[in-house]
Design a protein around this motif. Structure first.
Motif, PDB file in Angstrom:
ATOM      1  N   GLY A 138      38.286  30.298  43.274  1.00  0.00           N
ATOM      2  CA  GLY A 138      37.399  31.641  42.314  1.00  0.00           C
ATOM      3  C   GLY A 138      38.310  32.762  41.958  1.00  0.00           C
ATOM      4  O   GLY A 138      37.506  33.475  43.447  1.00  0.00           O
ATOM      5  N   ARG A 146      34.430  27.657  31.914  1.00  0.00           N
ATOM      6  CA  ARG A 146      34.566  27.645  32.661  1.00  0.00           C
ATOM      7  C   ARG A 146      34.061  29.297  32.805  1.00  0.00           C
ATOM      8  O   ARG A 146      33.788  29.634  33.482  1.00  0.00           O
ATOM      9  CB  ARG A 146      36.415  27.812  33.493  1.00  0.00           C
ATOM     10  N   SER A 176      44.807  34.378  29.861  1.00  0.00           N
ATOM     11  CA  SER A 176      43.000  34.217  30.459  1.00  0.00           C
ATOM     12  C   SER A 176      43.746  32.789  31.145  1.00  0.00           C
ATOM     13  O   SER A 176      43.172  32.360  31.044  1.00  0.00           O
ATOM     14  CB  SER A 176      41.841  34.495  29.909  1.00  0.00           C
ATOM     15  N   LYS A 177      42.978  33.205  32.721  1.00  0.00           N
ATOM     16  CA  LYS A 177      42.223  32.080  33.328  1.00  0.00           C
ATOM     17  C   LYS A 177      40.718  31.429  33.585  1.00  0.00           C
ATOM     18  O   LYS A 177      40.708  30.424  34.230  1.00  0.00           O
ATOM     19  CB  LYS A 177      42.737  31.952  34.942  1.00  0.00           C
ATOM     20  N   TYR A 178      40.513  31.623  32.645  1.00  0.00           N
ATOM     21  CA  TYR A 178      38.942  31.105  31.890  1.00  0.00           C
ATOM     22  C   TYR A 178      38.859  30.498  30.471  1.00  0.00           C
ATOM     23  O   TYR A 178      39.209  31.396  29.767  1.00  0.00           O
ATOM     24  CB  TYR A 178      38.097  32.133  31.863  1.00  0.00           C
ATOM     25  N   ARG A 211      34.726  37.569  23.218  1.00  0.00           N
ATOM     26  CA  ARG A 211      34.738  37.507  24.088  1.00  0.00           C
ATOM     27  C   ARG A 211      33.503  38.292  24.629  1.00  0.00           C
ATOM     28  O   ARG A 211      32.691  38.657  25.340  1.00  0.00           O
ATOM     29  CB  ARG A 211      35.921  38.293  24.825  1.00  0.00           C
ATOM     30  N   ASN A 237      42.793  26.696  44.998  1.00  0.00           N
ATOM     31  CA  ASN A 237      41.797  27.302  43.861  1.00  0.00           C
ATOM     32  C   ASN A 237      40.457  27.529  44.203  1.00  0.00           C
ATOM     33  O   ASN A 237      39.913  26.550  43.557  1.00  0.00           O
ATOM     34  CB  ASN A 237      42.172  27.297  41.974  1.00  0.00           C
ATOM     35  N   GLN A 256      44.765  44.763  33.347  1.00  0.00           N
ATOM     36  CA  GLN A 256      44.061  44.573  31.901  1.00  0.00           C
ATOM     37  C   GLN A 256      43.233  46.200  31.978  1.00  0.00           C
ATOM     38  O   GLN A 256      42.233  46.427  31.902  1.00  0.00           O
ATOM     39  CB  GLN A 256      42.738  43.608  31.512  1.00  0.00           C
ATOM     40  N   ALA A 293      38.194  35.110  45.562  1.00  0.00           N
ATOM     41  CA  ALA A 293      38.992  35.498  46.339  1.00  0.00           C
ATOM     42  C   ALA A 293      39.260  37.661  46.772  1.00  0.00           C
ATOM     43  O   ALA A 293      39.365  37.633  47.812  1.00  0.00           O
ATOM     44  CB  ALA A 293      40.402  35.087  45.654  1.00  0.00           C
ATOM     45  N   TYR A 317      46.012  34.613  40.522  1.00  0.00           N
ATOM     46  CA  TYR A 317      46.240  33.123  40.141  1.00  0.00           C
ATOM     47  C   TYR A 317      47.197  32.970  39.029  1.00  0.00           C
ATOM     48  O   TYR A 317      46.555  33.428  37.915  1.00  0.00           O
ATOM     49  CB  TYR A 317      44.434  32.651  40.096  1.00  0.00           C
TER      50      TYR A 317
HETATM   51  N1  UDP Z   1      41.834  34.540  38.972  1.00  0.00           N
HETATM   52  C1  UDP Z   1      41.835  34.350  40.075  1.00  0.00           C
HETATM   53  N2  UDP Z   1      40.952  33.195  40.291  1.00  0.00           N
HETATM   54  C2  UDP Z   1      41.141  32.014  39.435  1.00  0.00           C
HETATM   55  C3  UDP Z   1      40.648  32.813  38.108  1.00  0.00           C
HETATM   56  C4  UDP Z   1      41.089  34.465  37.308  1.00  0.00           C
HETATM   57  O1  UDP Z   1      42.119  34.658  41.386  1.00  0.00           O
HETATM   58  O2  UDP Z   1      40.473  31.027  39.802  1.00  0.00           O
HETATM   59  C5  UDP Z   1      41.927  36.346  38.912  1.00  0.00           C
HETATM   60  C6  UDP Z   1      43.284  36.565  37.678  1.00  0.00           C
HETATM   61  O3  UDP Z   1      44.973  36.601  38.575  1.00  0.00           O
HETATM   62  C7  UDP Z   1      42.954  37.746  37.871  1.00  0.00           C
HETATM   63  C8  UDP Z   1      41.842  37.998  37.577  1.00  0.00           C
HETATM   64  O4  UDP Z   1      41.229  36.997  38.315  1.00  0.00           O
HETATM   65  O5  UDP Z   1      43.492  38.674  39.018  1.00  0.00           O
HETATM   66  C9  UDP Z   1      40.434  37.759  35.815  1.00  0.00           C
HETATM   67  O6  UDP Z   1      41.190  36.762  35.445  1.00  0.00           O
HETATM   68  P1  UDP Z   1      41.506  37.039  33.943  1.00  0.00           P
HETATM   69  O7  UDP Z   1      42.798  37.779  34.090  1.00  0.00           O
HETATM   70  O8  UDP Z   1      42.432  35.574  33.440  1.00  0.00           O
HETATM   71  O9  UDP Z   1      40.083  36.863  33.424  1.00  0.00           O
HETATM   72  P2  UDP Z   1      39.873  37.441  32.385  1.00  0.00           P
HETATM   73  O10 UDP Z   1      40.696  39.165  32.044  1.00  0.00           O
HETATM   74  O11 UDP Z   1      40.015  36.533  30.654  1.00  0.00           O
HETATM   75  O12 UDP Z   1      38.094  37.471  32.349  1.00  0.00           O
END
Ligand code: UDP
Ligand code: MG
Length: 296
Positions: A71, A208, A202-204, A129, A69, A96, A75, A9
């Motif tokens: 989530g 969320r 981050s996508k969160y 986090r 989208n 990561q 996905a 995403y």
């Molecule tokens: N992702 C996704 N859809 C969403 C949110 C996140 O496919 O609605 C994917 C994002 O591209 C990444 C993975 O899920 O590959 C983890 O997201 P992110 O790194 O933002 O989460 P965090 O590491 O902050 O928990």
């Protein structure tokens, strides 16, 4: 065959390096593999980048393009449905989860484990986090009866038997590591390294994140509902005692009002999810799957 499933995403800044590193690792292993990228409604140039990569690796790379989208977990579920490997590995697209850890997971699957969970070492996320995750991990183990150390790390491995069972689950809101743990016969957890997100954010958002934790809780336990009933009983008894003692306080009223609203909220979380399930709408909508010889 080994399937690697990655939800994407808005990850335009990470895809080149991610794919380069995965291909290097997988070529070194010299076992057949497929890489499944699920585009979860990216608004940046992630899709064109993935399709360009497909021209260079047409036999190993499949792209599933969602029409919106849905989530991260949804996905991944779409990736599972499309996967053909005896083993399935998931990881994040933001680097990561270092792809160089994949062989470690494969060798544990080789030695007979059906679910390989991971624990992030020296986690490179904000203090908030990390602290919140520690709380969630503890709480979830209490209410689910699992003993997972890191629910949030998505660099994981599953055998085909587990993927087949997960594919049979039709639930809308779910949390994959917990779902797999539920069906695992011989699970194991292993430590893996963790990096800071390479590009992008981050996508969160906080909201969320909270919603995701509710997905995790409601999908695997009704303990909170039972706790509310017990709490109600205790408060009622307390009320009777206070009544007899002739004591009423404003603060007490406020706290109780807060408690009631919280409890209504928790009950509502379950009710809302039941509503989502009974509507039986499709979990996700695929616009197109790019595989083998179609690339337009
Ligand atoms: N992702 C996704 N859809 C969403 C949110 C996140 O496919 O609605 C994917 C994002 O591209 C990444 C993975 O899920 O590959 C983890 O997201 P992110 O790194 O933002 O989460 P965090 O590491 O902050 O928990
Ligand atoms: Mg991330």
């Amino acid at each position: 065959m080994i399937s690697i499933v990655i939800p994407v995403y808005n990850e335009e800044g990470n895809l080149h390096e991610l794919l380069r590193r995965i291909f290097t690792v997988m070529e070194e292993l010299s076992r057949p593999y497929e890489l499944i990228l699920v585009n979860d409604g990216s608004k940046d140039s992630s899709l064109p980048i993935m399709l360009k990569e497909r021209q260079e690796h047409p036999n190993n790379l499949r792209v599933i393009d969602f029409n919106g989208n849905f989530g991260q977990h949804t996905a991944i579920l779409a990736g599972f449905r499309s996967s053909r490997g005896e083993y399935v590995i998931t990881l994040d697209a933001d680097l990561q989860n270092p792809p160089e850890e994949i062989p470690k997971i494969i060798s544990l699957l080789d030695s007979g484990h059906d679910v390989v969970g991971t624990i992030r070492q020296k986690r490179k996320d904000s203090l908030f986090r990390r602290y919140a995750s520690r709380m969630v991990n503890k709480l979830m183990n209490k209410v689910t009866g699992f003993t997972l150390h890191d629910y949030g790390c998505m660099l994981r491995g599953y055998r085909r038997e587990i993927i087949d069972i997960i594919n049979e689950c039709g639930e809308v809101s779910t949390f994959i590591p917990a779902l797999a743990q539920k069906f695992a016969v011989n699970p194991i957890e292993v430590e893996v390294s963790h990096s800071a997100r390479k590009e992008g954010e981050s996508k969160y958002s906080l909201f969320r994140l909270i919603r995701l934790q509710f997905d995790l809780m409601t999908a695997f336990s009704i303990f909170p509902l039972q706790a509310i009933t017990i709490l109600g009983g205790i408060i009622t008894a307390l009320g009777i005692i206070l009544g007899i003692a002739g004591f009423f306080g404003h603060a007490l009223n406020t706290v109780l009002a807060g408690l009631v609203i919280t409890c209504t909220g928790i009950t509502g979380e379950y009710t809302g999810r039941i509503y989502q399930e009974v509507r039986k709408r499709p979990r996700y909508i695929i616009r197109k799957i790019y595989e083998e010889d179609n690339n337009e």
